[in-house]
Design a protein around this motif. Structure first.
Motif, PDB file in Angstrom:
ATOM      1  N   TYR A  35       0.840  -1.214   0.000  1.00  0.00           N
ATOM      2  CA  TYR A  35       0.000   0.000   0.000  1.00  0.00           C
ATOM      3  C   TYR A  35       0.871   1.258   0.000  1.00  0.00           C
ATOM      4  O   TYR A  35       0.564   2.234  -0.675  1.00  0.00           O
ATOM      5  N   GLN A  36       1.963   1.205   0.758  1.00  0.00           N
ATOM      6  CA  GLN A  36       2.884   2.352   0.778  1.00  0.00           C
ATOM      7  C   GLN A  36       3.489   2.579  -0.606  1.00  0.00           C
ATOM      8  O   GLN A  36       3.586   3.707  -1.082  1.00  0.00           O
ATOM      9  N   ARG A  37       3.879   1.467  -1.243  1.00  0.00           N
ATOM     10  CA  ARG A  37       4.467   1.587  -2.582  1.00  0.00           C
ATOM     11  C   ARG A  37       3.429   2.096  -3.577  1.00  0.00           C
ATOM     12  O   ARG A  37       3.748   2.919  -4.448  1.00  0.00           O
ATOM     13  N   ALA A  38       2.196   1.591  -3.458  1.00  0.00           N
ATOM     14  CA  ALA A  38       1.140   2.010  -4.390  1.00  0.00           C
ATOM     15  C   ALA A  38       0.869   3.507  -4.258  1.00  0.00           C
ATOM     16  O   ALA A  38       0.645   4.208  -5.247  1.00  0.00           O
ATOM     17  N   ALA A  39       0.935   4.003  -3.012  1.00  0.00           N
ATOM     18  CA  ALA A  39       0.709   5.432  -2.774  1.00  0.00           C
ATOM     19  C   ALA A  39       1.819   6.258  -3.418  1.00  0.00           C
ATOM     20  O   ALA A  39       1.567   7.270  -4.073  1.00  0.00           O
ATOM     21  N   LYS A  40       3.048   5.773  -3.265  1.00  0.00           N
ATOM     22  CA  LYS A  40       4.196   6.483  -3.842  1.00  0.00           C
ATOM     23  C   LYS A  40       4.115   6.466  -5.377  1.00  0.00           C
ATOM     24  O   LYS A  40       4.339   7.470  -6.047  1.00  0.00           O
ATOM     25  N   LEU A  41       3.762   5.306  -5.891  1.00  0.00           N
ATOM     26  CA  LEU A  41       3.699   5.136  -7.346  1.00  0.00           C
ATOM     27  C   LEU A  41       2.628   6.021  -7.981  1.00  0.00           C
ATOM     28  O   LEU A  41       2.800   6.528  -9.085  1.00  0.00           O
ATOM     29  N   THR A  42       1.502   6.173  -7.276  1.00  0.00           N
ATOM     30  CA  THR A  42       0.383   6.936  -7.852  1.00  0.00           C
ATOM     31  C   THR A  42       0.414   8.394  -7.420  1.00  0.00           C
ATOM     32  O   THR A  42      -0.418   9.187  -7.860  1.00  0.00           O
ATOM     33  N   ASN A  43       1.365   8.732  -6.528  1.00  0.00           N
ATOM     34  CA  ASN A  43       1.476  10.109  -6.054  1.00  0.00           C
ATOM     35  C   ASN A  43       0.259  10.523  -5.224  1.00  0.00           C
ATOM     36  O   ASN A  43      -0.246  11.638  -5.346  1.00  0.00           O
ATOM     37  N   ILE A  44      -0.211   9.593  -4.402  1.00  0.00           N
ATOM     38  CA  ILE A  44      -1.372   9.847  -3.554  1.00  0.00           C
ATOM     39  C   ILE A  44      -0.940   9.681  -2.089  1.00  0.00           C
ATOM     40  O   ILE A  44      -0.136   8.798  -1.777  1.00  0.00           O
ATOM     41  N   ASP A  45      -1.470  10.510  -1.223  1.00  0.00           N
ATOM     42  CA  ASP A  45      -1.159  10.447   0.212  1.00  0.00           C
ATOM     43  C   ASP A  45      -1.498   9.050   0.763  1.00  0.00           C
ATOM     44  O   ASP A  45      -2.652   8.623   0.681  1.00  0.00           O
ATOM     45  N   PRO A  46      -0.495   8.322   1.328  1.00  0.00           N
ATOM     46  CA  PRO A  46      -0.782   6.970   1.828  1.00  0.00           C
ATOM     47  C   PRO A  46      -1.847   6.934   2.921  1.00  0.00           C
ATOM     48  O   PRO A  46      -2.500   5.909   3.114  1.00  0.00           O
ATOM     49  N   ASP A  47      -2.033   8.051   3.624  1.00  0.00           N
ATOM     50  CA  ASP A  47      -3.076   8.103   4.658  1.00  0.00           C
ATOM     51  C   ASP A  47      -4.470   7.888   4.066  1.00  0.00           C
ATOM     52  O   ASP A  47      -5.375   7.412   4.749  1.00  0.00           O
ATOM     53  N   LEU A  48      -4.630   8.278   2.816  1.00  0.00           N
ATOM     54  CA  LEU A  48      -5.944   8.103   2.181  1.00  0.00           C
ATOM     55  C   LEU A  48      -6.263   6.631   1.934  1.00  0.00           C
ATOM     56  O   LEU A  48      -7.399   6.271   1.662  1.00  0.00           O
ATOM     57  N   PHE A  49      -5.216   5.796   2.020  1.00  0.00           N
ATOM     58  CA  PHE A  49      -5.421   4.355   1.824  1.00  0.00           C
ATOM     59  C   PHE A  49      -5.704   3.636   3.146  1.00  0.00           C
ATOM     60  O   PHE A  49      -5.839   2.431   3.169  1.00  0.00           O
ATOM     61  N   GLN A  50      -5.760   4.380   4.240  1.00  0.00           N
ATOM     62  CA  GLN A  50      -6.101   3.762   5.531  1.00  0.00           C
ATOM     63  C   GLN A  50      -7.590   3.485   5.561  1.00  0.00           C
ATOM     64  O   GLN A  50      -8.356   4.077   4.813  1.00  0.00           O
TER      65      GLN A  50
ATOM     66  N   GLN B 255     -15.714   9.608   9.217  1.00  0.00           N
ATOM     67  CA  GLN B 255     -16.685   9.276   8.166  1.00  0.00           C
ATOM     68  C   GLN B 255     -16.025   9.008   6.831  1.00  0.00           C
ATOM     69  O   GLN B 255     -16.641   8.513   5.913  1.00  0.00           O
ATOM     70  N   HIS B 256     -14.780   9.416   6.735  1.00  0.00           N
ATOM     71  CA  HIS B 256     -14.120   9.281   5.451  1.00  0.00           C
ATOM     72  C   HIS B 256     -13.470   7.916   5.301  1.00  0.00           C
ATOM     73  O   HIS B 256     -12.483   7.614   5.937  1.00  0.00           O
ATOM     74  N   HIS B 257     -14.049   7.121   4.459  1.00  0.00           N
ATOM     75  CA  HIS B 257     -13.526   5.779   4.256  1.00  0.00           C
ATOM     76  C   HIS B 257     -12.278   5.808   3.392  1.00  0.00           C
ATOM     77  O   HIS B 257     -12.026   6.761   2.671  1.00  0.00           O
ATOM     78  N   SER B 258     -11.546   4.711   3.474  1.00  0.00           N
ATOM     79  CA  SER B 258     -10.368   4.564   2.628  1.00  0.00           C
ATOM     80  C   SER B 258     -10.755   4.699   1.166  1.00  0.00           C
ATOM     81  O   SER B 258     -11.833   4.298   0.757  1.00  0.00           O
ATOM     82  N   ILE B 259      -9.844   5.229   0.357  1.00  0.00           N
ATOM     83  CA  ILE B 259     -10.084   5.261  -1.084  1.00  0.00           C
ATOM     84  C   ILE B 259      -9.474   4.036  -1.767  1.00  0.00           C
ATOM     85  O   ILE B 259      -9.564   3.904  -2.973  1.00  0.00           O
ATOM     86  N   ALA B 260      -8.834   3.152  -0.972  1.00  0.00           N
ATOM     87  CA  ALA B 260      -8.272   1.929  -1.547  1.00  0.00           C
ATOM     88  C   ALA B 260      -9.036   0.715  -1.037  1.00  0.00           C
ATOM     89  O   ALA B 260      -9.374   0.643   0.144  1.00  0.00           O
ATOM     90  N   GLU B 261      -9.310  -0.211  -1.920  1.00  0.00           N
ATOM     91  CA  GLU B 261      -9.945  -1.449  -1.501  1.00  0.00           C
ATOM     92  C   GLU B 261      -8.876  -2.383  -0.933  1.00  0.00           C
ATOM     93  O   GLU B 261      -7.681  -2.109  -1.038  1.00  0.00           O
ATOM     94  N   SER B 262      -9.335  -3.512  -0.368  1.00  0.00           N
ATOM     95  CA  SER B 262      -8.374  -4.542   0.010  1.00  0.00           C
ATOM     96  C   SER B 262      -7.711  -5.067  -1.253  1.00  0.00           C
ATOM     97  O   SER B 262      -8.222  -4.867  -2.361  1.00  0.00           O
ATOM     98  N   LEU B 263      -6.586  -5.721  -1.050  1.00  0.00           N
ATOM     99  CA  LEU B 263      -5.845  -6.283  -2.185  1.00  0.00           C
ATOM    100  C   LEU B 263      -6.571  -7.556  -2.631  1.00  0.00           C
ATOM    101  O   LEU B 263      -6.795  -8.455  -1.827  1.00  0.00           O
TER     102      LEU B 263
END
Ligand SMILES: O=C(O)CCC(=O)C(=O)O
Ligand SMILES: [Fe+2]
Length: 236
Positions: free
Chosen positions: A93-108, A116-124
């Motif tokens: 998930y950390q690598r995916a955030a770096k690769l896509t240039n997205i804040d890794p916190d948004l993947f929590q 209320q703000h759900h993750s923007i990443a699904e499970s793998l």
């Protein structure tokens, strides 16, 4: 909208840390990243998937996505690994955030600043295709109800090949038109290589040309992939 890597011409390269994102298609926007995972990491993810238990795939089955009226057929089996499954899944998930240039916190699971703000990443999602299995061309985006003001959907797909397949099993983008060539794009699965593609356009609309599928496995080598779906940031 999130940041999107530019794709101006086929072969264009973007360097991010140790990775090189190579443009494989301009429309739709598809990038190939070699050595995203090591061979050992690929084995480990397959093992975690097998331990979790694989079930016959359904279309767009996840907590957040709804089934679409896609007529695609999918004959593979899959399971889901949460980000906190292991150090390795956390790292992916950390690598995916770096690769896509997205804040890794948004993947929590929950964004720190708002419960209320759900993750923007699904499970793998771990997928196995056996001989004769395929996934006919489909879109990864889902169509939200028109009553939903924020038309949130799957913004990007990170598809990671967990093994090398010799016969069949190519990822195919049949609508890819590049340099006036309408032959489509086919990518052969190579262990550890990732494919990043965007299911949306820069203006926030879905990209019809992102349609893709997996060709039938022709030989005796099963195909294993991991999918990480990233949603656009507008959370209604
Ligand atoms: O296995 C592939 O190459 C593509 C998989 C895919 O499109 C999906 O799971 O949505
Ligand atoms: Fe897909």
């Amino acid at each position: 909208m999130h940041y999107m890597h530019p794709a101006q011409y086929i072969g264009q390269e973007h360097v991010i840390g140790d990775w090189t994102l190579k443009v494989a298609s301009v429309t739709p926007r598809v990038f190939i990243i070699d050595n995203f995972l090591t061979p050992q990491e690929c084995h480990e993810i397959i093992r975690l998937g097998v331990d979790k238990g694989l079930k016959p795939s359904t279309l767009h089955a996840s907590a957040t996505a709804r089934e679409t009226n896609d007529t695609a057929t999918r004959s593979s089996s899959n399971t889901w690994l949460a980000r906190d499954t292991s150090y390795l899944t956390e790292d992916i998930y950390q690598r995916a955030a770096k690769l896509t240039n997205i804040d890794p916190d948004l993947f929590q699971k929950f964004h720190e600043t708002s419960a209320q703000h759900h993750s923007i990443a699904e499970s793998l999602q771990i997928v196995r295709y056996r001989k004769g299995e395929e996934y006919t061309p489909h879109h990864d985006f889902v169509s939200p109800s028109i009553n939903n003001r924020f038309q949130g959907t799957r913004f990007a797909t990170l598809l990671i090949y967990l093994n090398t397949v010799d016969e069949g099993g190519e990822t195919r983008f049949p609508r890819a038109v590049n340099n006036y060539n309408a032959a489509g794009l086919e990518i052969s699965p190579n262990a550890g290589t990732a494919v990043l593609f965007y299911n949306m356009l820069e203006d926030g609309n879905v990209d019809d040309l992102s349609q893709h599928g997996s060709n039938k496995i022709l030989g005796n080598t099963n195909k294993w992939v991991a999918n990480l779906w990233i949603w656009d940031p507008v959370i209604g």
